[in-house]
Design a protein around this motif. Structure first.
Motif, PDB file in Angstrom:
ATOM      1  N   SER A   1      23.392  35.629  11.223  1.00 22.13           N
ATOM      2  CA  SER A   1      24.479  35.876  10.627  1.00 22.13           C
ATOM      3  C   SER A   1      25.240  37.275  11.474  1.00 22.13           C
ATOM      4  O   SER A   1      24.686  37.771  11.853  1.00 22.13           O
ATOM      5  N   VAL A   2      26.666  37.333  11.428  1.00 19.34           N
ATOM      6  CA  VAL A   2      27.362  38.357  11.599  1.00 19.34           C
ATOM      7  C   VAL A   2      28.457  38.727  10.592  1.00 19.34           C
ATOM      8  O   VAL A   2      28.942  37.685   9.872  1.00 19.34           O
ATOM      9  N   VAL A   3      28.389  40.028  10.313  1.00 17.50           N
ATOM     10  CA  VAL A   3      29.242  40.436   9.090  1.00 17.50           C
ATOM     11  C   VAL A   3      29.803  42.015   9.484  1.00 17.50           C
ATOM     12  O   VAL A   3      29.255  42.409  10.304  1.00 17.50           O
ATOM     13  N   GLY A   4      31.197  42.063   8.949  1.00 17.90           N
ATOM     14  CA  GLY A   4      31.512  43.300   9.428  1.00 17.90           C
ATOM     15  C   GLY A   4      31.223  44.541   8.569  1.00 17.90           C
ATOM     16  O   GLY A   4      30.329  44.550   7.808  1.00 17.90           O
ATOM     17  N   ASP A   5      31.661  45.791   8.941  1.00 17.98           N
ATOM     18  CA  ASP A   5      31.229  46.835   8.116  1.00 17.98           C
ATOM     19  C   ASP A   5      32.064  46.888   6.664  1.00 17.98           C
ATOM     20  O   ASP A   5      32.969  47.888   6.776  1.00 17.98           O
ATOM     21  N   ASN A   6      31.595  46.282   5.730  1.00 15.30           N
ATOM     22  CA  ASN A   6      32.162  45.965   4.409  1.00 15.30           C
ATOM     23  C   ASN A   6      31.280  46.047   3.564  1.00 15.30           C
ATOM     24  O   ASN A   6      30.216  45.047   3.575  1.00 15.30           O
ATOM     25  N   PHE A   7      31.081  47.097   2.803  1.00 21.59           N
ATOM     26  CA  PHE A   7      29.968  47.162   1.665  1.00 21.59           C
ATOM     27  C   PHE A   7      29.551  45.867   0.964  1.00 21.59           C
ATOM     28  O   PHE A   7      28.561  45.446   0.676  1.00 21.59           O
ATOM     29  N   ASN A   8      30.497  45.143   0.272  1.00 28.88           N
ATOM     30  CA  ASN A   8      30.421  44.119  -0.568  1.00 28.88           C
ATOM     31  C   ASN A   8      29.843  42.806   0.257  1.00 28.88           C
ATOM     32  O   ASN A   8      28.917  42.222  -0.141  1.00 28.88           O
ATOM     33  N   ARG A   9      30.616  42.756   1.470  1.00 22.83           N
ATOM     34  CA  ARG A   9      30.040  41.633   2.172  1.00 22.83           C
ATOM     35  C   ARG A   9      28.658  41.792   2.793  1.00 22.83           C
ATOM     36  O   ARG A   9      27.975  40.765   2.738  1.00 22.83           O
ATOM     37  N   LEU A  10      28.436  42.953   3.232  1.00 21.24           N
ATOM     38  CA  LEU A  10      27.117  43.381   3.626  1.00 21.24           C
ATOM     39  C   LEU A  10      26.158  42.989   2.325  1.00 21.24           C
ATOM     40  O   LEU A  10      25.051  42.456   2.664  1.00 21.24           O
ATOM     41  N   ALA A  11      26.400  43.499   1.109  1.00 21.28           N
ATOM     42  CA  ALA A  11      25.520  43.546   0.171  1.00 21.28           C
ATOM     43  C   ALA A  11      25.078  41.826  -0.039  1.00 21.28           C
ATOM     44  O   ALA A  11      24.047  41.409  -0.299  1.00 21.28           O
ATOM     45  N   ASP A  12      26.230  41.094  -0.034  1.00 20.56           N
ATOM     46  CA  ASP A  12      26.209  39.696  -0.544  1.00 20.56           C
ATOM     47  C   ASP A  12      25.137  38.965   0.765  1.00 20.56           C
ATOM     48  O   ASP A  12      24.265  38.047   0.300  1.00 20.56           O
TER      49      ASP A  12
END
Lengths: 415, 415
Positions: free
Chosen positions: A43-54
């Motif tokens: 997976s790739v995810v941006g530097d965003n707290f909520n999306r990282l946590a999900d």
């Protein structure tokens, strides 16, 4: 522990913007495949707290081993630690060893450490801190809820050092990977991928240990055999047995093993035979020479090259007969052979190789794009000349010509 | 529709094994960023029915626009369509247009179409079939549960054709992307990334429209300005205004825009000034020449190169004084200057450029690895010679030398 389910999470907005390609994921996957660990998701995810946590929460549910790269830097954007703390409740704490290392580094460079920098020394309570031999930020391993979480910096050089020196040895011990995994790469040239797969179709589809994975790259094919066994000897034996079967079908195209590419194999053959070479390059423009020089220590076999891209340099630098060019043109067997002979003479080498042809975009001397002559003048002044019609754009035609030259040299030298 | 949330799913076990790098994800992301569409996630999943279904389900919940590449091929392993049917209930059906195209293709090649091949003609009920101009399998767009699902083959060439010719125009109409998005790339040489970012730090952090994204690659830095506006003119104006501010700080390092790389810029400058060049290459081994020839139509400016990797080829092919080499060595200002002068003479060009140095792995003539001399002999026989100490491995040192040569030529020619 058998059948470990692993997944990789790469953190970074620049990946989502397409500014960089995710080579980390491919590299880590390859390392894990070699150890018999199966990767089920990237997976790739941006530097965003909520999306990282999900994404972390989902990974924890479905995987035994989660690799997270990136988002461990000193800026406010770097939220990997915070997001993991949020989903796990595992506390963040400073690692004194890393702080000491950082302080020494800053002192040595006469710089002051800012609070931002200190952030890079943060690890998790009860975690294993992984030494970073090529940078400052350490890697971290933490056990949480039956999953092993591995955190590493996103910089490829640092990630690779930590993975090789710290993570893989740790996993070998901890997961008690019961089977020995052994890989061998068989490298072929002069046969296409589809033909190789066709010749080996029964073997490839019925084979489970070792597995046989075909890998194709420009002008070459490789097969990776990967065996799992209780002992090193047994794994070796399984590979040997399958290799014998493969060689029966396509052995004449096999040129080397593992990391020995065709350029290196030709270099070795020249060295063994106490031969030297020089190249005369028109359409390839020095690309063959550059490929030879890519390897270190080639002075023993490589005398040099004349890049005679412009027609008049063929006469001025290689002293090719004006009349020959007027009669046959530069895209001709005659010109190729004269180039090979002349470069051998001027550069005082035992072999001369030449390239002339049409890389495009336009046709030349009424010859279509893709026409290429390669000529080799050997130590007895015997000439071997081939004419090809390559497909592709300018760059591809030039690359194919260079690769083909190494193939011709290989078959000539291995006799 | 504003603030479209997009995500990408790449299907294929070879990605999870690390056998190939996911360049598709970076390319699609870049295209979408250019259109102002934000990508929030990339995922990679293998050819496994249940895992595909899980990933699709999750994507449908969180995104407005889901791109799926791969798993549409003819084999039993290809399960993308089946997994989507499973989570959505949208039925699979054959597309007659594609079947006709396939039948014509197989008839023309005297081959029989197998049931497997027919699978590639399968699309979804009520879907939009996307023409594949470079292959057989079409792309598919289907609306389901407030999300737009875009399916494309995983082969990069086919995916790119379908994306460019079909998907992006469709999205522009359907999403009624209200804003015009315009990008401009400013290219710099002779300044490092951190220095550029430092000089522009206020501008970069306060700027929102256009955004300013720094992109670094070997020896060069670029800034991508991306403006959103109601009209093309307005977007253009926003970019212009920011460019003026940037130029005030770092204008002297700006060499070109958009797709014009430094190699091309130097080529253009040589052409404008009716100049020709030839190179004498020791450690670079023809890499400079090859970079020049990478571009088409360089006969007008490029006369050729002498690759004089071996010390004696410097005397035999370039006719450099034996005594000069004995006195100063080959890794010297004197040797570099003689090489530049001689290659200019022998290749009858107006400029000569030379490279000599130590690429490693071992030091040479008591000079450390990374020592490189570059010399330019201009049309008035004036010499410009520089000594560098480059970091990196053999390949990096050689690449840096070549890049630096283009930088030197740029600053010499733009005067």
């Amino acid at each position: 522990m058998t059948d470990v389910k692993a997944e990789l999470i790469s953190v970074g907005t620049e990946l989502l913007l397409g500014q960089i390609v995710n080579t980390n994921a491919a590299w880590i996957s390859e390392q894990l495949a070699d150890k018999g660990i199966s990767v089920y998701y990237h997976s790739v995810v941006g530097d965003n707290f909520n999306r990282l946590a999900d994404v972390f929460r989902e990974a924890g549910k479905r995987s035994d081993l989660v690799f997270i790269t990136g988002g461990l830097g000193p800026t406010e954007d770097d939220l990997t630690r915070e997001a993991f703390q949020h989903i796990s409740g595992v506390q963040i704490e400073a690692d004194q060893g890393t702080l000491d290392k950082m302080e020494a580094f800053f002192a040595k460079n006469n710089r002051t450490m800012t609070p931002n920098n200190r952030k890079q020394a943060q690890v998790f309570e009860g975690s294993k801190v992984l030494h970073n031999s090529v940078g400052i930020a350490p890697g971290i391993i933490v056990d949480y809820n039956k999953t092993i979480w591995v955190f590493m910096p996103g910089v490829p050089r640092e990630m690779k050092a930590i993975m090789t020196e710290e993570v893989l040895p740790y996993l070998k011990d901890t997961l008690a990977l019961e089977a020995v995994i052994k890989s061998r790469m068989l490298r072929f040239i002069g046969i296409g991928e589809s033909q190789l797969e066709y010749n080996l179709r029964d073997l490839i589809s019925n084979q489970t240990n070792p597995t046989i994975a075909p890998l194709a790259s420009e002008g070459e094919v490789a097969l990776r055999l990967t065996a799992k066994a209780e002992s090193y000897q047994e794994a070796e034996q399984l590979i040997e047995q399958t290799e014998v079967k493969i060689k029966k079908q396509v052995g004449q195209y096999l040129y080397a093993y593992d990391n020995v590419h065709i350029e290196k194999k030709v270099f070795e053959l020249l060295k063994q035979n106490h031969l030297t070479i020089a190249s005369a390059e028109s359409l390839t423009g020095g690309a063959f020479a550059s490929k030879v020089v890519d390897q270190g220590g080639v002075s023993a076999i490589f005398n040099g090259a004349a890049v005679v891209y412009h027609p008049f340099s063929k006469t001025s630098a290689l002293r090719i007969d004006d009349e020959l060019i007027t009669t046959y043109g530069t895209i001709s067997k005659e010109c190729a052979e004269s180039m090979a002979r002349q470069v051998k003479k001027i550069y005082q080498s035992k072999l001369g190789i030449s390239f002339t042809g049409v890389a495009g975009p336009d046709e030349l001397e009424n010859q279509p794009v893709g026409t290429v002559y390669i000529s080799i003048c050997d130590q007895n002044d015997q000439l071997f000349t081939e004419r090809y019609q390559f497909n592709g754009d300018r760059q591809e035609i030039r690359n194919r010509a260079v690769k083909k030259a190494f193939e011709l040299l290989f078959y000539l030298l291995k006799k």
